[in-house]
Design a protein around this motif. Structure first.
Motif, PDB file in Angstrom:
ATOM      1  N   ARG A  26     -30.320 -13.163  24.281  1.00  0.00           N
ATOM      2  CA  ARG A  26     -29.406 -13.611  25.318  1.00  0.00           C
ATOM      3  C   ARG A  26     -28.387 -14.590  24.728  1.00  0.00           C
ATOM      4  NH1 ARG A  26     -33.155 -16.105  29.650  1.00  0.00           N
ATOM      5  NH2 ARG A  26     -31.241 -16.468  30.810  1.00  0.00           N
ATOM      6  N   LYS A  27     -27.147 -14.485  25.171  1.00  0.00           N
ATOM      7  CA  LYS A  27     -26.115 -15.407  24.712  1.00  0.00           C
ATOM      8  C   LYS A  27     -26.447 -16.820  25.182  1.00  0.00           C
ATOM      9  CE  LYS A  27     -23.335 -12.404  22.729  1.00  0.00           C
ATOM     10  NZ  LYS A  27     -23.048 -12.451  21.286  1.00  0.00           N
ATOM     11  N   ARG A  28     -26.236 -17.766  24.266  1.00  0.00           N
ATOM     12  CA  ARG A  28     -26.579 -19.165  24.570  1.00  0.00           C
ATOM     13  C   ARG A  28     -25.309 -19.956  24.888  1.00  0.00           C
ATOM     14  NH1 ARG A  28     -29.462 -22.450  20.882  1.00  0.00           N
ATOM     15  NH2 ARG A  28     -30.538 -23.296  22.690  1.00  0.00           N
ATOM     16  N   TYR A  29     -25.334 -20.578  26.055  1.00  0.00           N
ATOM     17  CA  TYR A  29     -24.184 -21.353  26.533  1.00  0.00           C
ATOM     18  C   TYR A  29     -24.533 -22.835  26.571  1.00  0.00           C
ATOM     19  CZ  TYR A  29     -22.106 -17.013  28.444  1.00  0.00           C
ATOM     20  OH  TYR A  29     -21.561 -15.767  28.613  1.00  0.00           O
ATOM     21  N   CYS A  30     -23.611 -23.660  26.092  1.00  0.00           N
ATOM     22  CA  CYS A  30     -23.714 -25.113  26.247  1.00  0.00           C
ATOM     23  C   CYS A  30     -22.682 -25.550  27.280  1.00  0.00           C
ATOM     24  CB  CYS A  30     -23.437 -25.803  24.910  1.00  0.00           C
ATOM     25  SG  CYS A  30     -23.241 -27.605  25.029  1.00  0.00           S
ATOM     26  N   VAL A  31     -23.134 -26.247  28.310  1.00  0.00           N
ATOM     27  CA  VAL A  31     -22.240 -26.819  29.316  1.00  0.00           C
ATOM     28  C   VAL A  31     -22.317 -28.333  29.185  1.00  0.00           C
ATOM     29  CG1 VAL A  31     -21.842 -27.143  31.788  1.00  0.00           C
ATOM     30  CG2 VAL A  31     -22.421 -24.878  30.909  1.00  0.00           C
ATOM     31  N   ILE A  32     -21.175 -28.974  29.034  1.00  0.00           N
ATOM     32  CA  ILE A  32     -21.129 -30.428  28.857  1.00  0.00           C
ATOM     33  C   ILE A  32     -20.731 -31.064  30.181  1.00  0.00           C
ATOM     34  CG2 ILE A  32     -20.079 -32.331  27.587  1.00  0.00           C
ATOM     35  CD1 ILE A  32     -19.559 -30.370  25.286  1.00  0.00           C
ATOM     36  N   HIS A  60     -28.161 -17.657  28.895  1.00  0.00           N
ATOM     37  CA  HIS A  60     -29.085 -18.790  28.749  1.00  0.00           C
ATOM     38  C   HIS A  60     -28.241 -20.051  28.653  1.00  0.00           C
ATOM     39  CE1 HIS A  60     -31.740 -21.696  26.829  1.00  0.00           C
ATOM     40  NE2 HIS A  60     -32.758 -20.965  27.265  1.00  0.00           N
ATOM     41  N   VAL A  61     -28.490 -21.015  29.532  1.00  0.00           N
ATOM     42  CA  VAL A  61     -27.617 -22.184  29.594  1.00  0.00           C
ATOM     43  C   VAL A  61     -28.397 -23.478  29.399  1.00  0.00           C
ATOM     44  CG1 VAL A  61     -27.788 -22.444  32.119  1.00  0.00           C
ATOM     45  CG2 VAL A  61     -25.752 -23.292  30.913  1.00  0.00           C
ATOM     46  N   THR A  62     -27.789 -24.420  28.679  1.00  0.00           N
ATOM     47  CA  THR A  62     -28.261 -25.794  28.601  1.00  0.00           C
ATOM     48  C   THR A  62     -27.114 -26.694  29.029  1.00  0.00           C
ATOM     49  OG1 THR A  62     -29.729 -25.306  26.737  1.00  0.00           O
ATOM     50  CG2 THR A  62     -29.159 -27.623  27.109  1.00  0.00           C
ATOM     51  N   ILE A  63     -27.389 -27.553  30.008  1.00  0.00           N
ATOM     52  CA  ILE A  63     -26.370 -28.482  30.502  1.00  0.00           C
ATOM     53  C   ILE A  63     -26.737 -29.877  30.016  1.00  0.00           C
ATOM     54  CG2 ILE A  63     -25.152 -29.366  32.529  1.00  0.00           C
ATOM     55  CD1 ILE A  63     -27.211 -26.626  33.501  1.00  0.00           C
ATOM     56  N   TYR A  64     -25.855 -30.491  29.249  1.00  0.00           N
ATOM     57  CA  TYR A  64     -26.085 -31.851  28.773  1.00  0.00           C
ATOM     58  C   TYR A  64     -25.354 -32.822  29.699  1.00  0.00           C
ATOM     59  CZ  TYR A  64     -27.906 -29.839  24.453  1.00  0.00           C
ATOM     60  OH  TYR A  64     -28.659 -29.135  23.528  1.00  0.00           O
ATOM     61  N   GLU A  65     -26.113 -33.745  30.260  1.00  0.00           N
ATOM     62  CA  GLU A  65     -25.580 -34.741  31.177  1.00  0.00           C
ATOM     63  C   GLU A  65     -25.949 -36.125  30.675  1.00  0.00           C
ATOM     64  OE1 GLU A  65     -24.120 -37.204  33.712  1.00  0.00           O
ATOM     65  OE2 GLU A  65     -23.562 -35.075  33.829  1.00  0.00           O
ATOM     66  N   ARG A  66     -24.951 -36.961  30.432  1.00  0.00           N
ATOM     67  CA  ARG A  66     -25.215 -38.269  29.818  1.00  0.00           C
ATOM     68  C   ARG A  66     -25.833 -39.287  30.775  1.00  0.00           C
ATOM     69  NH1 ARG A  66     -20.016 -42.085  29.402  1.00  0.00           N
ATOM     70  NH2 ARG A  66     -21.598 -43.439  30.266  1.00  0.00           N
ATOM     71  N   THR A  67     -25.722 -39.078  32.100  1.00  0.00           N
ATOM     72  CA  THR A  67     -26.365 -39.972  33.052  1.00  0.00           C
ATOM     73  C   THR A  67     -27.702 -39.375  33.485  1.00  0.00           C
ATOM     74  OG1 THR A  67     -25.431 -39.021  35.079  1.00  0.00           O
ATOM     75  CG2 THR A  67     -24.052 -40.585  33.862  1.00  0.00           C
ATOM     76  N   ASP A  68     -28.339 -40.018  34.449  1.00  0.00           N
ATOM     77  CA  ASP A  68     -29.658 -39.553  34.885  1.00  0.00           C
ATOM     78  C   ASP A  68     -29.599 -38.774  36.194  1.00  0.00           C
ATOM     79  OD1 ASP A  68     -29.051 -41.589  36.626  1.00  0.00           O
ATOM     80  OD2 ASP A  68     -30.852 -42.785  36.235  1.00  0.00           O
ATOM     81  N   GLN A  69     -28.391 -38.327  36.598  1.00  0.00           N
ATOM     82  CA  GLN A  69     -28.298 -37.619  37.871  1.00  0.00           C
ATOM     83  C   GLN A  69     -27.109 -36.660  37.898  1.00  0.00           C
ATOM     84  OE1 GLN A  69     -27.234 -40.411  41.154  1.00  0.00           O
ATOM     85  NE2 GLN A  69     -27.214 -41.962  39.537  1.00  0.00           N
ATOM     86  N   ILE A  70     -27.167 -35.724  38.828  1.00  0.00           N
ATOM     87  CA  ILE A  70     -26.103 -34.750  39.060  1.00  0.00           C
ATOM     88  C   ILE A  70     -24.977 -35.406  39.862  1.00  0.00           C
ATOM     89  CG2 ILE A  70     -25.563 -32.643  40.366  1.00  0.00           C
ATOM     90  CD1 ILE A  70     -28.421 -31.726  39.809  1.00  0.00           C
ATOM     91  N   GLY A  71     -23.753 -34.977  39.611  1.00  0.00           N
ATOM     92  CA  GLY A  71     -22.665 -35.382  40.509  1.00  0.00           C
ATOM     93  C   GLY A  71     -21.397 -35.862  39.842  1.00  0.00           C
ATOM     94  N   GLY A  72     -21.458 -36.291  38.595  1.00  0.00           N
ATOM     95  CA  GLY A  72     -20.247 -36.710  37.899  1.00  0.00           C
ATOM     96  C   GLY A  72     -19.501 -37.802  38.625  1.00  0.00           C
TER      97      GLY A  72
END
Length: 454
Positions: A9-15, A34-46
């Motif tokens: 499966r193609k691997r996607y990085c979401v920043i 296949h996705v990995t989302i890197y989030e620098r804080t501890d929660q969703i929402g930006g």
């Protein structure tokens, strides 16, 4: 066999796990990636996350969000949902920030995105994979809680880190000698800092006009300074707001303007916008930011030098969430091999054509990604046409334009407007007090009788 299939499966990085990041990830998952989302804080929402923190966080990193306590949306909720997943129904069209934040989190949970988010992971570097290896990207991240640094490889990188986090503060002569308080809207949280103050607001964008109203609730006097043409004179502010010209220089206890006038000031409030910032991009990525013009990008999305890298959400004055979803579908159509990737020649020619059109209209580099009434409709259509995907319905663009017009007409009351969608090409609107009077609450429009009634 399952392991073998997963490896292929193609691997996607979401920043970033704000609204653009979770939307992009949902689109990728729908396409079987296949996705990995890197989030620098501890929660969703930006940018929709509220915190009392300003300056730096507990890890010594600049606080990302610019959310303030009293924010209500400046767009109707009817154009802030995603296709197939709308914001919850309620009478009002303009809603509080926390309602938007909860909506984004519910969306992420509903589509199974949340489990793919690596929270408190700072992306430190993105660069093309070394020559001689398979095409792709090397992404180096630091797990903030443990301090562990590691590198992963991906086939695609989608940059979704937003553009309301790195403030622009213009240098004015004398600024360092000012005895009062100076702050950027990025660090504004609560209106009590304006209580009984003489406030100068610099900047006439959406945050400048909204925050002038915020300051006016508490301040003795608010001076609204900008260099936008006379058209802003149509804005009607409270009586304690005075429009003034550009700042010439800052004095210890006052400010002098370009017309020679001076006014005493105790707070200087910079609503002067934000800088597109991608500190994690290695020079080999081939992307430059030139006075907020991110280039070279094909249709404001694909990195022309390395088209397996995309940027979701750069254009502004748009139907944001709908555009995020459209841009993500645009990318995946090529990344998933449903269409061949556009050639570099095609992308460069298209990029040149669009930018030359903008420059011929007198736009500046910092307006390279500006859409608004003039550009957004044709932009959405160009994405849809090139990728052979469903466009954003015309009614959404029309509502966005109408909302912007109403804000200019009636800055203090436009949020009382209530919108309802009739079909893909039309909507209805009335004032919320009128709607209550006519029908106690706004019905969902489903027939001609309701349409004419409201």
């Amino acid at each position: 066999m399952q392991i073998f299939e997963d490896e292929r499966r193609k691997r996607y990085c979401v920043i970033g796990a704000g609204s653009s990041g979770v939307c992009a990830a949902k689109t990728i998952l729908d396409a079987g990636g296949h996705v990995t989302i890197y989030e620098r804080t501890d929660q969703i929402g930006g940018t929709w996350v509220y915190t009392d923190e300003v300056g730096t966080d507990r890890y010594g990193l600049p606080v990302h969000t610019s959310m303030y306590e009293g924010l209500k949306t400046n767009l109707p909720k009817e154009i802030m949902g995603f296709p197939g997943y709308e914001m919850p129904s309620q009478d009002a069209s303009y809603v509080r920030w926390d309602e938007v934040l909860q909506f984004i989190r519910d969306y992420s949970d509903h589509y199974g995105v949340t489990k793919w988010i690596a929270f408190e992971h700072l992306v430190e570097e993105v660069k093309p994979a070394p020559k001689g290896t398979a095409d792709g990207w090397s992404v180096t991240v630091r797990h903030l809680t443990s301090g562990k640094v590691y590198t992963e490889t991906f086939d695609f990188v989608l940059v979704c880190n937003g553009h309301y986090h790195t403030p622009i503060i213009p240098p004015y002569p004398g600024g360092e000698c000012f005895r009062g308080k100076q702050l950027h809207s990025h660090d504004y949280r609560k209106s009590d800092i304006f209580k009984d103050q003489l406030v100068l607001v610099i900047g006439a964008g959406p945050s400048g006009t909204d925050l002038t109203l915020e300051a006016a609730k508490m301040a003795n006097t608010v001076y609204f300074s900008h260099h936008v043409p006379e058209k802003l004179k149509q804005l009607v502010f409270p009586a304690n707001v005075l429009q003034v010209p550009d700042v010439l220089r800052i004095l210890p206890n006052s400010v002098e303007f370009v017309d020679g006038s001076q006014h005493p000031v105790t707070v200087i409030f910079y609503c002067t916008g934000y800088r597109y910032s991608f500190p994690f991009l290695h020079p080999d990525c081939g992307v430059q930011v030139d006075d907020n013009w991110v280039r070279p990008l094909y249709k404001h999305v694909l990195n022309i030098n390395h088209p397996t890298m995309a940027f979701i959400g750069l254009p502004f004055y748009v139907c944001a969430t709908l555009m995020f979803e459209l841009q993500a579908r645009f990318c995946v159509k090529f990344y998933n091999n449903q269409l061949p990737m556009p050639s570099k020649e095609e992308m460069l020619l298209d990029h040149e054509r669009e930018m030359n059109e903008r420059w011929s209209k007198g736009l500046k580099k910092r307006q390279a990604h500006m859409m608004g009434a003039e550009f957004q409709g044709q932009y959405y259509q160009s994405l849809a046409d090139r990728a052979r995907i469903e466009p954003i319905p015309k009614v959404m663009t029309d509502m966005h334009i109408d909302s912007g017009r109403r804000k200019k007409e009636d800055l203090q009351h436009y949020r009382n407007d209530v919108y309802r969608i009739v079909d893909q090409n039309s909507f209805i609107k009335c004032d919320i007090s009128e709607c209550y009077r006519l029908c106690k609450k706004i019905p969902d429009v489903g027939d001609d009788e309701q349409f004419h009634h409201t």
